[in-house]
Design a protein around this motif. Structure first.
Motif, short mmCIF file in Angstrom:
data_model
loop_
_atom_site.label_atom_id
_atom_site.label_comp_id
_atom_site.label_asym_id
_atom_site.label_seq_id
_atom_site.Cartn_x
_atom_site.Cartn_y
_atom_site.Cartn_z
N TYR A 1 -3.77 5.66 -9.79
CA TYR A 1 -3.75 6.49 -8.59
C TYR A 1 -3.53 7.94 -9.00
O TYR A 1 -2.79 8.22 -9.94
CB TYR A 1 -2.63 6.07 -7.63
CG TYR A 1 -2.74 4.63 -7.15
CD1 TYR A 1 -3.46 4.31 -6.01
CD2 TYR A 1 -2.09 3.60 -7.84
CE1 TYR A 1 -3.55 3.00 -5.56
CE2 TYR A 1 -2.17 2.29 -7.40
CZ TYR A 1 -2.89 2.00 -6.26
OH TYR A 1 -2.99 0.70 -5.83
N ASP B 1 -1.90 11.53 -2.87
CA ASP B 1 -0.54 11.62 -2.35
C ASP B 1 0.27 12.70 -3.09
O ASP B 1 0.10 12.91 -4.30
CB ASP B 1 0.20 10.29 -2.51
CG ASP B 1 -0.13 9.30 -1.41
OD1 ASP B 1 -0.67 9.72 -0.39
OD2 ASP B 1 0.16 8.09 -1.61
N GLU C 1 -1.41 6.12 -2.56
CA GLU C 1 -2.86 6.30 -2.45
C GLU C 1 -3.27 7.55 -3.21
O GLU C 1 -2.43 8.42 -3.48
CB GLU C 1 -3.27 6.42 -0.98
CG GLU C 1 -2.93 5.20 -0.13
CD GLU C 1 -3.13 5.47 1.35
OE1 GLU C 1 -4.03 4.84 1.93
OE2 GLU C 1 -2.42 6.31 1.91
N ASP D 1 0.84 -1.21 0.00
CA ASP D 1 0.00 0.00 0.00
C ASP D 1 0.87 1.26 0.00
O ASP D 1 0.72 2.14 0.85
CB ASP D 1 -0.93 0.01 1.22
CG ASP D 1 -2.01 -1.06 1.13
OD1 ASP D 1 -2.44 -1.35 0.01
OD2 ASP D 1 -2.40 -1.60 2.18
#
Length: 280
Positions: free
Chosen positions: A50, A22, A19, A16
């Motif tokens: 993302y 970011d 995200e 992870d």
């Protein structure tokens, strides 16, 4: 780049690392690892999986009191369309002239990390990406084992509560050979390190040791990294090797199903006397 992106996507999903929303600062030394990381993150960004922003940061240690020419890195960042910031420091002077460290790497790394963290926060970033690749992780693990006598490594992802900053290492699964291959073909020029001890460190010695072991015992590196992951050393197990104990099936004694089936099969063969020739 396709292979590198495959490794990067796997690391992102396993740990992870990225995200939506970011703002990621990328530590750029000007060497092959950091420039390949920058190119990979930019290419990964274009997939649209993302939504994140990138900032490139270089800390100039100014070894010997002389500023380093980072023009090749600046040109590369401009080509990628990533804002680039060069921060002059006196790290080289402090480490080699003032402190005159016999083993300078530790202090130098500590000072660089602190300066990078501060600059990342000044730019409004919540994450800092570093260019450590798979070989780096194996070397660090082996150095800790051989030199310090402990089981440990840096983590693929770690949160710094004092800075409210998350460190990520997106190239964690990428073998160094893939980085070298891409850099030779796609990066016009790298910035050579001016560190006085470059190439004469404990890490270089360990690199050569691991290289020799890999030649004599093919798969040596893969087995070492596999052990790190299965033991979840400093979080390297990721999602694959971490389980919720509350979800364990008591009928399998908390073990994965494949191991339970193997044990059952061995028990059956023992009962039938198939291993009688092995003795007690």
């Amino acid at each position: 780049m396709q292979k590198i992106l495959s490794y990067l996507r796997r690391a992102v999903q396993e740990y992870d690392l990225i995200e939506n929303g970011d703002r990621i600062a990328v530590g750029v030394s000007g060497g092959k690892d950091s420039l390949v990381l920058l190119a990979a993150l930019r290419a990964f960004q274009r997939f649209g999986l993302y939504d994140y922003q990138l900032e490139a940061i270089t800390l100039d240690p100014q070894f010997g009191g002389v500023p380093t020419d980072y023009a090749p890195a600046a040109a590369f960042c401009q080509e990628l369309g990533i804002p680039y910031h060069v921060i002059p420091t006196e790290i080289g002077k402090i480490v080699f002239d003032v402190r005159k460290e016999a083993h300078p790497c530790s202090l130098c790394a500590k000072m660089r990390r602190g300066a990078l963290h501060d600059q990342a926060k000044e730019l409004g970033c919540n994450k800092l990406a570093l260019g450590h690749h798979n070989d780096d992780a194996i070397e660090t693990f082996m150095m800790n084992l051989f030199i310090e006598g402990r089981i440990g490594c840096y983590a693929p992802k770690s949160y710094l509560s004092r800075k409210d900053l998350t460190l990520i290492r997106p190239l964690s699964f990428v073998p160094e050979r893939e980085i070298i291959r891409y850099a030779k073909k796609q990066i016009p020029e790298i910035v050579k390190s001016k560190c006085p001890v470059d190439g004469h460190t404990s890490r270089e010695t360990m690199k050569q040791f691991i290289y020799a072991q890999e030649r004599e015992n093919p798969g040596f590196k893969k087995r070492i990294f596999g052990a790190m992951r299965r033991a979840n050393v400093d979080g390297w197990g990721g999602k694959t090797f971490i389980r919720n104990l509350a979800d364990d099936d008591l009928s399998t004694n908390g073990k994965p199903e494949r191991f339970h089936l193997l044990e059952a099969e061995i028990a059956r063969r023992l009962k039938e006397g198939q291993y009688a020739d092995l003795g007690n």
